[in-house]
Design a protein around this motif. Structure first.
Motif, PDB file in Angstrom:
ATOM      1  N   SER A 153      12.095-111.810 -12.212  1.00  0.00           N
ATOM      2  CA  SER A 153      10.690-111.977 -13.122  1.00  0.00           C
ATOM      3  C   SER A 153      10.243-113.416 -13.073  1.00  0.00           C
ATOM      4  O   SER A 153      11.167-114.290 -12.770  1.00  0.00           O
ATOM      5  CB  SER A 153      11.409-111.908 -14.647  1.00  0.00           C
ATOM      6  N   SER A 154       9.093-113.705 -13.375  1.00  0.00           N
ATOM      7  CA  SER A 154       8.442-114.953 -13.432  1.00  0.00           C
ATOM      8  C   SER A 154       7.992-115.573 -14.795  1.00  0.00           C
ATOM      9  O   SER A 154       7.693-114.529 -15.413  1.00  0.00           O
ATOM     10  CB  SER A 154       7.291-115.046 -12.461  1.00  0.00           C
ATOM     11  N   PRO A 155       8.128-116.883 -14.958  1.00  0.00           N
ATOM     12  CA  PRO A 155       7.828-117.237 -16.573  1.00  0.00           C
ATOM     13  C   PRO A 155       6.319-116.894 -16.721  1.00  0.00           C
ATOM     14  O   PRO A 155       6.012-117.040 -18.145  1.00  0.00           O
ATOM     15  CB  PRO A 155       7.943-118.776 -16.266  1.00  0.00           C
ATOM     16  N   SER A 156       5.325-116.452 -16.029  1.00  0.00           N
ATOM     17  CA  SER A 156       4.036-116.077 -16.223  1.00  0.00           C
ATOM     18  C   SER A 156       4.076-114.675 -16.270  1.00  0.00           C
ATOM     19  O   SER A 156       2.895-114.489 -16.556  1.00  0.00           O
ATOM     20  CB  SER A 156       3.197-116.738 -15.035  1.00  0.00           C
ATOM     21  N   ASP A 157       5.051-113.922 -16.268  1.00  0.00           N
ATOM     22  CA  ASP A 157       5.081-112.571 -16.617  1.00  0.00           C
ATOM     23  C   ASP A 157       4.196-112.239 -17.752  1.00  0.00           C
ATOM     24  O   ASP A 157       4.847-112.722 -18.776  1.00  0.00           O
ATOM     25  CB  ASP A 157       6.213-111.694 -16.267  1.00  0.00           C
ATOM     26  N   PRO A 158       3.514-111.176 -17.886  1.00  0.00           N
ATOM     27  CA  PRO A 158       3.238-110.623 -19.153  1.00  0.00           C
ATOM     28  C   PRO A 158       4.509-109.974 -19.555  1.00  0.00           C
ATOM     29  O   PRO A 158       5.264-109.330 -18.795  1.00  0.00           O
ATOM     30  CB  PRO A 158       2.102-109.724 -19.015  1.00  0.00           C
ATOM     31  N   PRO A 159       4.710-109.619 -21.078  1.00  0.00           N
ATOM     32  CA  PRO A 159       6.011-108.945 -21.554  1.00  0.00           C
ATOM     33  C   PRO A 159       6.111-107.659 -21.150  1.00  0.00           C
ATOM     34  O   PRO A 159       7.282-107.072 -21.356  1.00  0.00           O
ATOM     35  CB  PRO A 159       5.777-109.151 -23.104  1.00  0.00           C
ATOM     36  N   ASN A 160       5.143-106.982 -20.540  1.00  0.00           N
ATOM     37  CA  ASN A 160       5.577-105.583 -20.231  1.00  0.00           C
ATOM     38  C   ASN A 160       5.808-105.009 -18.791  1.00  0.00           C
ATOM     39  O   ASN A 160       5.758-104.000 -18.470  1.00  0.00           O
ATOM     40  CB  ASN A 160       4.210-104.924 -20.883  1.00  0.00           C
ATOM     41  N   ILE A 161       6.322-106.090 -18.023  1.00  0.00           N
ATOM     42  CA  ILE A 161       6.585-105.874 -16.959  1.00  0.00           C
ATOM     43  C   ILE A 161       8.354-105.712 -16.847  1.00  0.00           C
ATOM     44  O   ILE A 161       8.759-106.692 -17.369  1.00  0.00           O
ATOM     45  CB  ILE A 161       6.225-106.972 -15.671  1.00  0.00           C
ATOM     46  N   VAL A 162       8.585-104.631 -15.940  1.00  0.00           N
ATOM     47  CA  VAL A 162      10.088-104.793 -15.625  1.00  0.00           C
ATOM     48  C   VAL A 162      10.320-105.013 -14.260  1.00  0.00           C
ATOM     49  O   VAL A 162       9.781-103.985 -13.659  1.00  0.00           O
ATOM     50  CB  VAL A 162      10.567-103.321 -16.594  1.00  0.00           C
ATOM     51  N   ASP A 208      16.511 -97.033 -18.672  1.00  0.00           N
ATOM     52  CA  ASP A 208      15.471 -96.794 -19.829  1.00  0.00           C
ATOM     53  C   ASP A 208      14.484 -97.913 -19.609  1.00  0.00           C
ATOM     54  O   ASP A 208      14.231 -98.838 -20.313  1.00  0.00           O
ATOM     55  CB  ASP A 208      16.106 -97.054 -21.071  1.00  0.00           C
ATOM     56  N   LEU A 209      13.398 -97.514 -18.489  1.00  0.00           N
ATOM     57  CA  LEU A 209      12.245 -98.327 -18.114  1.00  0.00           C
ATOM     58  C   LEU A 209      11.338 -98.517 -19.336  1.00  0.00           C
ATOM     59  O   LEU A 209      10.868 -99.539 -19.701  1.00  0.00           O
ATOM     60  CB  LEU A 209      11.675 -98.209 -16.734  1.00  0.00           C
ATOM     61  N   GLY A 210      11.241 -97.325 -19.863  1.00  0.00           N
ATOM     62  CA  GLY A 210      10.019 -97.354 -20.939  1.00  0.00           C
ATOM     63  C   GLY A 210      10.551 -98.285 -22.207  1.00  0.00           C
ATOM     64  O   GLY A 210       9.424 -99.096 -22.504  1.00  0.00           O
ATOM     65  N   ARG A 211      11.541 -98.100 -22.652  1.00  0.00           N
ATOM     66  CA  ARG A 211      11.841 -99.024 -23.722  1.00  0.00           C
ATOM     67  C   ARG A 211      12.042-100.541 -23.320  1.00  0.00           C
ATOM     68  O   ARG A 211      11.420-101.542 -23.765  1.00  0.00           O
ATOM     69  CB  ARG A 211      13.160 -98.822 -24.243  1.00  0.00           C
ATOM     70  N   ALA A 212      12.462-100.878 -21.895  1.00  0.00           N
ATOM     71  CA  ALA A 212      12.280-102.255 -21.465  1.00  0.00           C
ATOM     72  C   ALA A 212      10.987-102.666 -21.439  1.00  0.00           C
ATOM     73  O   ALA A 212      10.655-104.007 -21.674  1.00  0.00           O
ATOM     74  CB  ALA A 212      13.222-102.307 -20.217  1.00  0.00           C
ATOM     75  N   TRP A 225      12.468 -92.912 -17.983  1.00  0.00           N
ATOM     76  CA  TRP A 225      13.826 -93.171 -17.352  1.00  0.00           C
ATOM     77  C   TRP A 225      13.760 -92.925 -15.825  1.00  0.00           C
ATOM     78  O   TRP A 225      13.100 -92.165 -15.179  1.00  0.00           O
ATOM     79  CB  TRP A 225      14.763 -92.252 -18.002  1.00  0.00           C
ATOM     80  N   HIS A 226      14.544 -93.963 -15.149  1.00  0.00           N
ATOM     81  CA  HIS A 226      14.717 -93.463 -13.662  1.00  0.00           C
ATOM     82  C   HIS A 226      16.365 -93.210 -13.860  1.00  0.00           C
ATOM     83  O   HIS A 226      17.071 -93.858 -14.063  1.00  0.00           O
ATOM     84  CB  HIS A 226      14.776 -95.099 -13.093  1.00  0.00           C
ATOM     85  N   GLU A 227      16.503 -91.995 -13.040  1.00  0.00           N
ATOM     86  CA  GLU A 227      17.789 -91.287 -13.193  1.00  0.00           C
ATOM     87  C   GLU A 227      18.515 -91.099 -11.911  1.00  0.00           C
ATOM     88  O   GLU A 227      17.712 -90.390 -11.008  1.00  0.00           O
ATOM     89  CB  GLU A 227      17.660 -90.022 -14.069  1.00  0.00           C
ATOM     90  N   VAL A 228      19.461 -91.504 -11.797  1.00  0.00           N
ATOM     91  CA  VAL A 228      20.414 -91.127 -10.624  1.00  0.00           C
ATOM     92  C   VAL A 228      21.457 -90.078 -10.970  1.00  0.00           C
ATOM     93  O   VAL A 228      22.196 -90.214 -11.804  1.00  0.00           O
ATOM     94  CB  VAL A 228      21.247 -92.355  -9.884  1.00  0.00           C
TER      95      VAL A 228
END
Ligand SMILES: CC(C)(COP(=O)(O)OP(=O)(O)OC[C@H]1O[C@@H](n2cnc3c(N)ncnc32)[C@H](O)[C@@H]1OP(=O)(O)O)[C@@H](O)C(=O)NCCC(=O)NCCS
Length: 368
Positions: free
Chosen positions: A2-11, A37-41, A50-53
């Motif tokens: 992550s970078s400090p300039s990221d908007p809050p909705n990037i995972v 749980d990518l969506g909530r993050a 969700w990314h599921e293995v």
């Protein structure tokens, strides 16, 4: 990274830990997929991702169908086996390969889940909408259904017909029911007569346009109630005199409804709105099954904040510039909430409430 300039909705890749899925005890012996749980993050509110293995020999879930939530799965690395059955029908299997996609529209009763017979590990992108009124059925698992009926009655979807939302309700002093199309003129006149006192707190009151606009509004409310989206009732005396309006609106995000209200000036100061709001809170939690009822008001609207306090809502936050003021500006909003588990001990539960479905049958207001 992550970078400090990221908007809050990037995972960023790898930043969300995988958790092994399990049903609650006593059904927790079986491990399901490892889901992230990518969506909530990422702050996604209306749908989950969700990314599921899925290791060999495991399944994503027990076969189930949702009443209101739509699901879809994209196979990132297959193959996997889709098991599915129409409501009451036999199960069929289909193999899904890498790149295949399947969707499960809500309300069809088609039960489904995915299995990995092995030998390789499968990876899935699982998506689903969030619906506060969603219920679920597990046709192959009577034990789980019995447990859910005892522990999560509002979440059970045991028959084809969706549970109706209440068509009307009554408290000791009030009748709550939808305005009827033939009452559109009366509602328009009622709103106009009270508009000036509502304008500081209710932006719509700056424009109370016409009888036909109110006919459209009444019709829209009827449709929204049948579709279990929104519930708006007029507040009446038992002999039919209008006192005001109260509603449950889908504005507070997943799992919640927002209660709103207004009274004619002549009806204020007698506890009518406290009583009507208590009824709506009970309907929202015990009949519709939401986790939380929110109450929003202008920070200077002391009479409205007093209703929240009287019923046991908790003040949560004041959010800046969230609501249009009806004159081109925006104002702050005070948010109060009452959570399902707080209802029994709250003053909102002390009001006797009766409710009926659209066929006139009594609705049992079971404790959540
Ligand atoms: C907000 C609004 C609905 C509150 O109305 P209200 O009459 O103060 O609220 P209630 O009907 O619950 O009545 C409570 C008052 O009745 C009194 N009361 C009298 N008999 C009562 C009874 N049997 N039970 C409870 N309260 C009673 C209470 O003491 C209280 O008065 P108080 O504040 O002077 O102590 C009303 O002011 C209104 O319509 N405002 C404009 C629209 C608006 O602001 N809507 C909300 C937007 S967020």
């Amino acid at each position: 990274m992550s970078s400090p300039s990221d908007p809050p909705n990037i995972v960023r890749a790898g930043s969300v830990a995988a958790e092994e899925g399990r049903y609650p005890a006593p059904f927790d012996a079986e491990g399901l997929s490892f889901g992230r749980d990518l969506g909530r993050a990422a702050g996604s509110e209306r749908f989950g991702v969700w990314h599921e293995v899925l290791p060999p020999g495991r399944r994503t879930s027990r076969a189930h169908a949702h009443s209101d939530e739509e699901e879809a799965v994209y196979v990132l690395a297959g193959p996997v086996v889709l098991r599915w059955a129409p409501r009451g029908g036999a199960f069929t299997e289909s193999v899904l390969e890498t790149g295949d996609f399947v969707s499960f529209p809500a309300g069809t009763g088609v039960a489904h889940h995915l299995l990995n017979p092995g030998p390789g590990t499968a990876t899935l992108l699982v998506m689903g909408t969030r619906a506060s009124a969603d219920r679920c059925t597990y046709p192959e698992d009577p034990d789980l259904e019995v447990w859910r009926a005892e522990n999560r009655p509002q979440r059970c979807w045991l028959d084809e017909a969706p549970l109706p939302w209440p068509a009307r309700a009554a408290t000791p002093r009030l009748h709550l029911r939808p305005w009827q199309p033939h009452e559109a003129r009366a509602l328009w006149g009622f709103a106009r007569a009270n508009a000036e006192s509502l304008q500081p707190w209710m932006p719509w009151a700056w424009s109370v346009p016409s009888v036909s606009a109110y006919l459209g509004l009444v019709t829209d409310w009827a449709k929204a109630a049948l579709e279990r989206r929104e519930l708006v009732f007029g507040i009446f005396t038992p002999d039919g005199q209008p006192l005001g309006n109260v509603g449950l609106h889908p504005r507070g995000g997943p799992g919640s409804l927002e209660v709103g209200y207004w009274l004619a000036e002549s009806a204020r100061g007698r506890g009518y709105v406290t009583e009507a709001t208590a009824a709506m809170v009970q309907l929202a939690i015990r009949c519709i099954g939401v986790e939380r009822v929110e109450l929003h008001c202008h920070p200077e609207n002391q009479r409205s904040a007093a209703v929240a306090r009287r019923l046991g809502f908790t003040y949560e936050a004041t959010l800046p510039r969230r609501v249009a003021d009806g004159r081109g500006g925006r104002h702050d909003v005070m948010v109060h909430s009452l959570y399902a588990e707080q209802l029994d001990a709250s003053p909102a539960a002390a009001f006797g409430v009766r409710a009926w479905d659209p066929l006139g049958r009594v609705i049992t207001l079971a404790k959540p």
